[in-house]
Write an enzyme that holds these catalytic residues in place. Structure first.
Site, PDB file in Angstrom:
ATOM      1  N   PHE A  58       0.801  -1.222   0.000  1.00  0.00           N
ATOM      2  CA  PHE A  58       0.000   0.000   0.000  1.00  0.00           C
ATOM      3  C   PHE A  58       0.839   1.279   0.000  1.00  0.00           C
ATOM      4  O   PHE A  58       0.294   2.382   0.038  1.00  0.00           O
ATOM      5  CB  PHE A  58      -0.959   0.010   1.199  1.00  0.00           C
ATOM      6  N   ARG A  86      -2.604   6.701  20.806  1.00  0.00           N
ATOM      7  CA  ARG A  86      -2.969   5.564  19.946  1.00  0.00           C
ATOM      8  C   ARG A  86      -4.322   4.978  20.366  1.00  0.00           C
ATOM      9  O   ARG A  86      -5.148   4.620  19.532  1.00  0.00           O
ATOM     10  CB  ARG A  86      -1.857   4.520  19.920  1.00  0.00           C
ATOM     11  N   THR A  92      -5.897   1.114  13.163  1.00  0.00           N
ATOM     12  CA  THR A  92      -5.684   1.602  11.784  1.00  0.00           C
ATOM     13  C   THR A  92      -6.932   1.400  10.932  1.00  0.00           C
ATOM     14  O   THR A  92      -7.333   2.284  10.181  1.00  0.00           O
ATOM     15  CB  THR A  92      -4.499   0.848  11.147  1.00  0.00           C
ATOM     16  N   ASN A 113      -7.816   7.401   7.062  1.00  0.00           N
ATOM     17  CA  ASN A 113      -8.209   7.148   8.453  1.00  0.00           C
ATOM     18  C   ASN A 113      -7.998   8.369   9.368  1.00  0.00           C
ATOM     19  O   ASN A 113      -7.735   8.235  10.551  1.00  0.00           O
ATOM     20  CB  ASN A 113      -7.520   5.886   8.991  1.00  0.00           C
ATOM     21  N   HIS A 116      -2.961  10.345  12.140  1.00  0.00           N
ATOM     22  CA  HIS A 116      -1.783   9.504  12.385  1.00  0.00           C
ATOM     23  C   HIS A 116      -1.311   9.739  13.807  1.00  0.00           C
ATOM     24  O   HIS A 116      -1.440  10.848  14.334  1.00  0.00           O
ATOM     25  CB  HIS A 116      -0.657   9.895  11.405  1.00  0.00           C
TER      26      HIS A 116
END
Ligand code: CMP
Length: 141
Positions: A58, A86, A92, A113, A116
């Site tokens: 990807f 996180r 993710t 998404n 980050h």
């Protein structure tokens, strides 16, 4: 331990006019903003930032997406910032993310998404240095 981590509000976050919404949630979750900017990454800069993923299928897709529009890198500070951020943003893949997380609430796909977050303290240091020189990283008051 008081830590710093790097968040990036990705191009989909800016395209959807969600920066205020996401920043508000970041602040309500107790993170202090230490440095921030708005930047349109060149494909080369996106390649460098995500070099750790260069062998992944990807990678080029990710580079295209991250250089497709403006994004907002933000250095954040908090006790346990790396792990807490996180957990706050969610997995993710937004389909697997916990209820209430940023990705569950706002992300469309594993690529687009919204946000980050650095995945370790060591990575956080180098990711913050990627975007910010020492002078922006003033100690919080
Ligand atoms: P991020 O946390 O920024 O770190 C690496 C990024 O690669 C990740 O968010 C996603 O945006 C992207 N990514 C990870 N897995 C895939 C995948 N299978 N397909 C497309 N993009 C991916």
């Amino acid at each position: 331990m008081l830590e710093q981590t790097l968040a990036i509000l990705k191009p989909d976050c800016l395209r959807k006019n969600l920066t205020g919404e996401v920043m508000g949630r970041i602040e309500k979750a107790g993170f202090k903003i230490v440095a921030m900017e708005i930047v349109k990454l060149t494909p080369q800069a996106a390649r460098e930032f995500y070099a750790v993923h260069k062998a992944r299928s990807f990678y080029e897709d990710l580079v295209r997406f991250m250089s497709s529009g403006r994004c907002m890198p933000i250095a954040l500070e908090k006790e346990n910032a790396v792990e807490d951020f996180r957990a706050f943003m969610g997995t993710t893949n937004p389909k697997e993310a916990k209820e209430g997380t940023i990705r569950k609430l706002f992300a469309d796909s594993i690529k687009e998404n919204i946000v980050h977050g650095s995945d370790s303290l060591e990575v956080a240091r180098s990711e913050i240095a990627f975007f910010f020189s020492g002078k922006e990283l003033l100690e919080s008051d």
